[in-house]
Scaffold this motif. Structure first.
Motif, PDB file in Angstrom:
ATOM      1  N   PRO A   1      -2.053  -9.322  10.636  1.00  0.00           N
ATOM      2  CA  PRO A   1      -0.605  -9.545  10.800  1.00  0.00           C
ATOM      3  C   PRO A   1       0.159  -9.714   9.497  1.00  0.00           C
ATOM      4  O   PRO A   1       1.381  -9.556   9.465  1.00  0.00           O
ATOM      5  CB  PRO A   1      -0.546 -10.837  11.633  1.00  0.00           C
ATOM      6  CG  PRO A   1      -1.831 -11.536  11.313  1.00  0.00           C
ATOM      7  CD  PRO A   1      -2.849 -10.448  11.137  1.00  0.00           C
ATOM      8  N   GLU A   2      -0.536 -10.022   8.399  1.00  0.00           N
ATOM      9  CA  GLU A   2       0.188 -10.251   7.148  1.00  0.00           C
ATOM     10  C   GLU A   2       0.923  -9.008   6.668  1.00  0.00           C
ATOM     11  O   GLU A   2       1.891  -9.094   5.914  1.00  0.00           O
ATOM     12  CB  GLU A   2      -0.770 -10.722   6.044  1.00  0.00           C
ATOM     13  CG  GLU A   2      -1.830  -9.715   5.611  1.00  0.00           C
ATOM     14  CD  GLU A   2      -3.085  -9.756   6.477  1.00  0.00           C
ATOM     15  OE1 GLU A   2      -4.097  -9.161   6.090  1.00  0.00           O
ATOM     16  OE2 GLU A   2      -3.033 -10.386   7.558  1.00  0.00           O
ATOM     17  N   HIS A   3       0.492  -7.827   7.128  1.00  0.00           N
ATOM     18  CA  HIS A   3       1.142  -6.604   6.674  1.00  0.00           C
ATOM     19  C   HIS A   3       2.471  -6.353   7.380  1.00  0.00           C
ATOM     20  O   HIS A   3       3.163  -5.388   7.061  1.00  0.00           O
ATOM     21  CB  HIS A   3       0.197  -5.416   6.850  1.00  0.00           C
ATOM     22  CG  HIS A   3      -0.978  -5.464   5.916  1.00  0.00           C
ATOM     23  ND1 HIS A   3      -0.860  -5.202   4.573  1.00  0.00           N
ATOM     24  CD2 HIS A   3      -2.269  -5.788   6.120  1.00  0.00           C
ATOM     25  CE1 HIS A   3      -2.034  -5.342   3.997  1.00  0.00           C
ATOM     26  NE2 HIS A   3      -2.903  -5.684   4.909  1.00  0.00           N
ATOM     27  N   LEU A   4       2.853  -7.203   8.316  1.00  0.00           N
ATOM     28  CA  LEU A   4       4.159  -7.067   8.947  1.00  0.00           C
ATOM     29  C   LEU A   4       5.288  -7.384   7.981  1.00  0.00           C
ATOM     30  O   LEU A   4       6.445  -7.056   8.245  1.00  0.00           O
ATOM     31  CB  LEU A   4       4.260  -7.986  10.172  1.00  0.00           C
ATOM     32  CG  LEU A   4       3.343  -7.647  11.355  1.00  0.00           C
ATOM     33  CD1 LEU A   4       3.509  -8.684  12.453  1.00  0.00           C
ATOM     34  CD2 LEU A   4       3.658  -6.265  11.888  1.00  0.00           C
TER      35      LEU A   4
ATOM     36  N   PRO B   1       0.817  -1.217   0.000  1.00  0.00           N
ATOM     37  CA  PRO B   1       0.000   0.000   0.000  1.00  0.00           C
ATOM     38  C   PRO B   1       0.849   1.264   0.000  1.00  0.00           C
ATOM     39  O   PRO B   1       1.708   1.457   0.851  1.00  0.00           O
ATOM     40  CB  PRO B   1      -0.799  -0.123   1.310  1.00  0.00           C
ATOM     41  CG  PRO B   1       0.057  -0.976   2.198  1.00  0.00           C
ATOM     42  CD  PRO B   1       0.768  -1.926   1.290  1.00  0.00           C
ATOM     43  N   LEU B   2       0.605   2.112  -0.995  1.00  0.00           N
ATOM     44  CA  LEU B   2       1.270   3.405  -1.077  1.00  0.00           C
ATOM     45  C   LEU B   2       0.462   4.264  -2.051  1.00  0.00           C
ATOM     46  O   LEU B   2       0.183   3.831  -3.168  1.00  0.00           O
ATOM     47  CB  LEU B   2       2.711   3.246  -1.592  1.00  0.00           C
ATOM     48  CG  LEU B   2       3.720   4.335  -1.220  1.00  0.00           C
ATOM     49  CD1 LEU B   2       3.908   4.409   0.298  1.00  0.00           C
ATOM     50  CD2 LEU B   2       5.053   4.091  -1.894  1.00  0.00           C
TER      51      LEU B   2
ATOM     52  N   LEU C   1       9.656   4.728   4.638  1.00  0.00           N
ATOM     53  CA  LEU C   1       8.795   3.997   3.703  1.00  0.00           C
ATOM     54  C   LEU C   1       7.791   3.128   4.446  1.00  0.00           C
ATOM     55  O   LEU C   1       6.615   3.055   4.072  1.00  0.00           O
ATOM     56  CB  LEU C   1       9.653   3.146   2.770  1.00  0.00           C
ATOM     57  CG  LEU C   1       8.915   2.428   1.643  1.00  0.00           C
ATOM     58  CD1 LEU C   1       8.149   3.412   0.779  1.00  0.00           C
ATOM     59  CD2 LEU C   1       9.903   1.633   0.784  1.00  0.00           C
ATOM     60  N   SER C   2       8.218   2.465   5.521  1.00  0.00           N
ATOM     61  CA  SER C   2       7.311   1.639   6.318  1.00  0.00           C
ATOM     62  C   SER C   2       6.192   2.484   6.911  1.00  0.00           C
ATOM     63  O   SER C   2       5.030   2.056   6.967  1.00  0.00           O
ATOM     64  CB  SER C   2       8.078   0.938   7.443  1.00  0.00           C
ATOM     65  OG  SER C   2       9.029   0.036   6.934  1.00  0.00           O
ATOM     66  N   THR C   3       6.537   3.688   7.366  1.00  0.00           N
ATOM     67  CA  THR C   3       5.532   4.584   7.933  1.00  0.00           C
ATOM     68  C   THR C   3       4.511   4.993   6.877  1.00  0.00           C
ATOM     69  O   THR C   3       3.302   5.004   7.137  1.00  0.00           O
ATOM     70  CB  THR C   3       6.213   5.844   8.521  1.00  0.00           C
ATOM     71  OG1 THR C   3       7.131   5.446   9.536  1.00  0.00           O
ATOM     72  CG2 THR C   3       5.182   6.794   9.121  1.00  0.00           C
ATOM     73  N   GLU C   4       4.992   5.326   5.681  1.00  0.00           N
ATOM     74  CA  GLU C   4       4.080   5.696   4.596  1.00  0.00           C
ATOM     75  C   GLU C   4       3.119   4.545   4.278  1.00  0.00           C
ATOM     76  O   GLU C   4       1.911   4.765   4.085  1.00  0.00           O
ATOM     77  CB  GLU C   4       4.871   6.068   3.332  1.00  0.00           C
ATOM     78  CG  GLU C   4       5.559   7.413   3.383  1.00  0.00           C
ATOM     79  CD  GLU C   4       4.617   8.583   3.057  1.00  0.00           C
ATOM     80  OE1 GLU C   4       3.409   8.335   2.845  1.00  0.00           O
ATOM     81  OE2 GLU C   4       5.101   9.723   3.025  1.00  0.00           O
ATOM     82  N   MET C   5       3.629   3.324   4.234  1.00  0.00           N
ATOM     83  CA  MET C   5       2.789   2.187   3.862  1.00  0.00           C
ATOM     84  C   MET C   5       1.777   1.856   4.952  1.00  0.00           C
ATOM     85  O   MET C   5       0.619   1.540   4.662  1.00  0.00           O
ATOM     86  CB  MET C   5       3.666   0.985   3.521  1.00  0.00           C
ATOM     87  CG  MET C   5       4.450   1.155   2.234  1.00  0.00           C
ATOM     88  SD  MET C   5       5.200  -0.373   1.614  1.00  0.00           S
ATOM     89  CE  MET C   5       6.410  -0.689   2.893  1.00  0.00           C
ATOM     90  N   LEU C   6       2.196   1.919   6.216  1.00  0.00           N
ATOM     91  CA  LEU C   6       1.263   1.637   7.302  1.00  0.00           C
ATOM     92  C   LEU C   6       0.163   2.689   7.337  1.00  0.00           C
ATOM     93  O   LEU C   6      -1.022   2.366   7.516  1.00  0.00           O
ATOM     94  CB  LEU C   6       1.995   1.586   8.638  1.00  0.00           C
ATOM     95  CG  LEU C   6       1.118   1.341   9.883  1.00  0.00           C
ATOM     96  CD1 LEU C   6       0.272   0.088   9.731  1.00  0.00           C
ATOM     97  CD2 LEU C   6       1.992   1.268  11.134  1.00  0.00           C
ATOM     98  N   HIS C   7       0.523   3.950   7.151  1.00  0.00           N
ATOM     99  CA  HIS C   7      -0.479   5.018   7.146  1.00  0.00           C
ATOM    100  C   HIS C   7      -1.458   4.816   5.990  1.00  0.00           C
ATOM    101  O   HIS C   7      -2.679   5.001   6.149  1.00  0.00           O
ATOM    102  CB  HIS C   7       0.204   6.381   7.035  1.00  0.00           C
ATOM    103  CG  HIS C   7      -0.731   7.540   7.154  1.00  0.00           C
ATOM    104  ND1 HIS C   7      -1.334   8.120   6.055  1.00  0.00           N
ATOM    105  CD2 HIS C   7      -1.180   8.225   8.239  1.00  0.00           C
ATOM    106  CE1 HIS C   7      -2.103   9.119   6.447  1.00  0.00           C
ATOM    107  NE2 HIS C   7      -2.028   9.203   7.764  1.00  0.00           N
TER     108      HIS C   7
ATOM    109  N   LYS D   1       4.022   7.561  -4.119  1.00  0.00           N
ATOM    110  CA  LYS D   1       4.907   6.658  -4.857  1.00  0.00           C
ATOM    111  C   LYS D   1       5.612   7.399  -5.986  1.00  0.00           C
ATOM    112  O   LYS D   1       6.812   7.183  -6.237  1.00  0.00           O
ATOM    113  CB  LYS D   1       4.109   5.478  -5.411  1.00  0.00           C
ATOM    114  CG  LYS D   1       4.982   4.418  -6.075  1.00  0.00           C
ATOM    115  CD  LYS D   1       4.162   3.301  -6.688  1.00  0.00           C
ATOM    116  CE  LYS D   1       3.474   2.456  -5.652  1.00  0.00           C
ATOM    117  NZ  LYS D   1       2.807   1.274  -6.271  1.00  0.00           N
ATOM    118  N   ALA D   2       4.892   8.287  -6.658  1.00  0.00           N
ATOM    119  CA  ALA D   2       5.503   9.048  -7.753  1.00  0.00           C
ATOM    120  C   ALA D   2       6.631   9.936  -7.234  1.00  0.00           C
ATOM    121  O   ALA D   2       7.703  10.022  -7.851  1.00  0.00           O
ATOM    122  CB  ALA D   2       4.439   9.886  -8.457  1.00  0.00           C
ATOM    123  N   ALA D   3       6.399  10.599  -6.097  1.00  0.00           N
ATOM    124  CA  ALA D   3       7.444  11.453  -5.518  1.00  0.00           C
ATOM    125  C   ALA D   3       8.629  10.605  -5.081  1.00  0.00           C
ATOM    126  O   ALA D   3       9.795  10.989  -5.285  1.00  0.00           O
ATOM    127  CB  ALA D   3       6.884  12.239  -4.339  1.00  0.00           C
TER     128      ALA D   3
END
Length: 307
Positions: free
Chosen positions: A240-243, A27-28, A269-275, A33-35
């Motif tokens: 949990p699969e998103h870990l 997820p992004l 990047l992890s923060t962006e995807m979790l958000h 993702k473009a930036a």
């Protein structure tokens, strides 16, 4: 902003950036993702980073030796943050600055989400800078302190009440939003060309030099709390699969500070995807597993955590 969708596809010479942009396995948001990919594909990252990274890591070793000779509490946090703000305004690319500024907002929102959906709500201290000069208020240091203080407050509260994080049938997503930061508002000078990874590699030894050893060590090891925060969110969402998105790994195994710059990029990047995942669940775009699991627990006569 580069529109990667306009890149022609040649099957004999496929563009790797187009492939990464079109890939939807993690997820992004498209504009993020473009930036990210524009910054990653820049000439700065291609030609400067290979030289900057080894110099930065050697500097970390030399500064560590120097710190042996300096007073233990020697630090200049305000000078550090003024230096960071100055360089971001004049040398860092618009995309990198935008991603850095977004990170403070996203990290604060994720902690607020966890705090609000804990069995006993836990307060947070959000950071929401709107311009680069806000960095001067020791924002990077406060960001690290907020994370550790939140984990301590949360777990102290859970232990004192004999509680555990668990699935929430209807989580409170009210604190989540796309930060009101415009990429076009970031500095666009002729020298604003330094990519995100190169900038972070340069900043890491500067951070080490102008903070105490304790502050630098804590900042470096805060990256391993990525997994801790993700586990909290996964328990609330029963997802949990998103870990698998995590790369900084086990919080009980501290790593060398030499790779702190690279790991900081992974942290962002992890923060962006979790958000992004939380936002998609908030809008119903992605199913919410905890809703069904909580209902099953209630039907079985087990207490289900309310939002």
């Amino acid at each position: 902003m580069t529109d990667f969708r306009d890149i022609p596809h040649d099957e004999r010479d496929p563009n790797p950036w187009l492939a990464l942009y079109l890939d939807d396995s993690t997820p992004l948001p498209d504009h993020v993702k473009a930036a990210w990919l524009k910054d990653s594909s820049s000439r700065s990252r291609q030609f400067l980073l290979p030289f900057i990274r080894p110099i930065a890591r050697i500097s970390i070793i030399l500064i560590q030796v120097l710190k042996v000779l300096l007073p233990k509490r020697w630090a200049h946090s305000k000078l550090l943050h003024r230096t960071l703000a100055f360089s971001m305004n004049r040398f860092v690319s618009p995309e990198a600055n935008w991603l850095i500024m977004r990170h403070f907002h996203l990290g604060s929102q994720i902690l607020s989400f966890i705090g609000a959906n804990a069995p006993t709500p836990v307060p947070t201290k959000p950071l929401a800078p709107m311009e680069i000069d806000d960095i001067k208020d020791e924002l990077f240091l406060k960001h690290d302190l907020n994370l550790f203080n939140f984990v301590i407050r949360l777990n102290t509260t859970l232990r004192s009440h004999g509680q555990h994080m668990g699935p929430v049938a209807e989580p409170n997503f009210g604190m989540l939003c796309d930060p009101p930061l415009e990429l076009a508002a970031m500095p666009q000078g002729r020298l604003n060309i330094l990519d995100l990874q190169s900038a972070i590699e340069i900043y890491t030894p500067v951070y080490q030099l102008l903070l105490t050893d304790n502050d630098f060590w804590r900042a470096s090891n805060s990256l391993q709390l990525d997994e801790t925060v993700a586990i909290y969110a996964a328990k609330i969402l029963s997802s949990p699969e998103h870990l698998v998105m995590l790369n900084n790994k086990h919080p009980l195994v501290p790593l060398s500070t030499l790779r702190a710059g690279h790991r900081l990029v992974l942290h962002g990047l992890s923060t962006e995807m979790l958000h992004c995942l939380l936002m998609r669940m908030a809008t119903g775009e992605t199913p919410l597993p905890s809703r069904e699991i909580a209902k099953t627990r209630q039907a079985a006569g087990r207490p289900a955590q309310a939002s």
